[in-house]
Enzyme design. Sequence first.
Site, PDB file in Angstrom:
ATOM      1  NE  ARG A 104     -10.920 -53.499  54.920  1.00 29.40           N
ATOM      2  CZ  ARG A 104     -11.483 -53.651  53.641  1.00 29.40           C
ATOM      3  NH1 ARG A 104     -12.498 -53.729  53.685  1.00 29.40           N
ATOM      4  NH2 ARG A 104     -10.687 -53.910  52.544  1.00 29.40           N
ATOM      5  CG  HIS A 131      -7.042 -50.625  50.442  1.00 37.08           C
ATOM      6  ND1 HIS A 131      -6.526 -51.810  51.126  1.00 37.08           N
ATOM      7  CD2 HIS A 131      -8.067 -50.811  49.898  1.00 37.08           C
ATOM      8  CE1 HIS A 131      -7.280 -52.985  50.983  1.00 37.08           C
ATOM      9  NE2 HIS A 131      -8.332 -52.139  50.049  1.00 37.08           N
ATOM     10  CD  GLN A 134      -7.781 -52.742  45.673  1.00 38.89           C
ATOM     11  OE1 GLN A 134      -8.830 -53.317  46.484  1.00 38.89           O
ATOM     12  NE2 GLN A 134      -7.799 -52.989  44.315  1.00 38.89           N
ATOM     13  CG  ASP A 221     -11.995 -45.897  46.185  1.00 38.06           C
ATOM     14  OD1 ASP A 221     -13.037 -46.708  46.446  1.00 38.06           O
ATOM     15  OD2 ASP A 221     -11.491 -45.888  47.152  1.00 38.06           O
ATOM     16  CB  CYS A 261     -10.196 -50.625  44.890  1.00 35.75           C
ATOM     17  SG  CYS A 261     -11.327 -49.109  45.619  1.00 35.75           S
TER      18      CYS A 261
HETATM   19  N1   CP Z   1     -11.307 -53.371  47.537  1.00 36.19           N
HETATM   20  C1   CP Z   1     -11.658 -54.012  48.815  1.00 36.19           C
HETATM   21  O1   CP Z   1     -10.542 -53.710  49.839  1.00 36.19           O
HETATM   22  O2   CP Z   1     -12.757 -54.656  49.017  1.00 36.19           O
HETATM   23  P1   CP Z   1     -13.182 -55.258  50.173  1.00 36.19           P
HETATM   24  O3   CP Z   1     -13.798 -53.773  51.095  1.00 36.19           O
HETATM   25  O4   CP Z   1     -14.718 -55.773  50.077  1.00 36.19           O
HETATM   26  O5   CP Z   1     -12.327 -55.772  51.034  1.00 36.19           O
HETATM   27  N1  NVA Z   2     -11.817 -46.089  49.934  1.00 33.74           N
HETATM   28  C1  NVA Z   2     -12.788 -46.993  50.130  1.00 33.74           C
HETATM   29  C2  NVA Z   2     -11.960 -48.252  49.671  1.00 33.74           C
HETATM   30  C3  NVA Z   2     -12.749 -49.564  50.035  1.00 33.74           C
HETATM   31  C4  NVA Z   2     -12.032 -50.718  49.580  1.00 33.74           C
HETATM   32  C5  NVA Z   2     -12.965 -47.094  51.624  1.00 33.74           C
HETATM   33  O1  NVA Z   2     -12.094 -47.009  52.459  1.00 33.74           O
HETATM   34  O2  NVA Z   2     -14.265 -47.452  51.938  1.00 33.74           O
END
Ligand code: CP
Ligand code: NVA
Length: 303
Positions: A104, A131, A134, A221, A261
Amino acid sequence: MKPNNFVSVSQLEEEDFWEIMETAKGLKGDLRAGKAHEVMPGRTLGMVFLKPSLRTRVSFEVGMTHMGGHAIYLGPDDIKLGERETTEDISLVLSRYVDGVMARVFEHEIIEELAEHASIPVVNGLTDFLHPCQALADFFTIYESKRELAGLKMAFVGDGNNVAHSLINAAGLVGMDFSIACPEGYEPDESLVSEARKLTKVEVCHQPEDAVTGADVIYTDVWASMGEEDVAGEKKSRFDGFRVDRNLAGMADSESIVMHCLPAHYDEEISKPVAHGPSSVIFEQAENRMHTQKALLALLMNQ
Ligand code: CP
Ligand code: NVA
């Protein structure tokens, strides 16, 4: 499954996608029935996190344990990706120790660089642009609920962000209609939308009601993603009116489901009664992260 890493949903052929779905269904069934599925004994997944996480971290780590393997958490202060040594060298070294890497990161190019130099599968656990894990869990969840994907309509209300991008990719792959309502200036990436439009109908509009009308799935989101803390205040005022509440959700199909998500900011992008209400499948999505990622890892790491 043909690809040997998973940076984007756009790498998948439809048959790869369904192989992941079928494998996830089997693994979820096994788990529910208390049947062991140690399909990756002794395998190790390296998990690189430059941003916080609840779901991604826990679902990958628990998933590896279920499969007889192990996961190592490498946080921002551990390997200091981007500071201590080159991304290429990190990728080459990790390839000598672990059997797969999930990362990540901020810039999407970093995950591409990790994948380019690794001799092991690399999985995108979220970048500023995509993502994809997801989207796998989300489409699995929709399929569980609706028993079909092609021909459904998803309405995304909010920012044209990483989550929206991967959902658009997935909609194109399976032939789901996609409509996003966002304030002007917050549209999804144009070239990603153009690619998806070769495969399915993708509408970009600026009125939440227009997107939601006739939708089978309503998705939202956070307005400000991780790394956008400095513009969160500005986005809060620009996104006023883009909240999924009972009124907006009531404009969709009567059987529609509501998705997010997570993490959620209640009374910003979604109201708590909707998020915790009878149409919500938000916590199924969170659970299905684990099942679909286990399937993905089992297919990638057992090639
Ligand atoms: N939806 C998601 O990716 O959650 P986290 O940021 O907690 O991993
Ligand atoms: N769009 C959000 C998703 C988190 C899972 C972010 O990138 O913070």
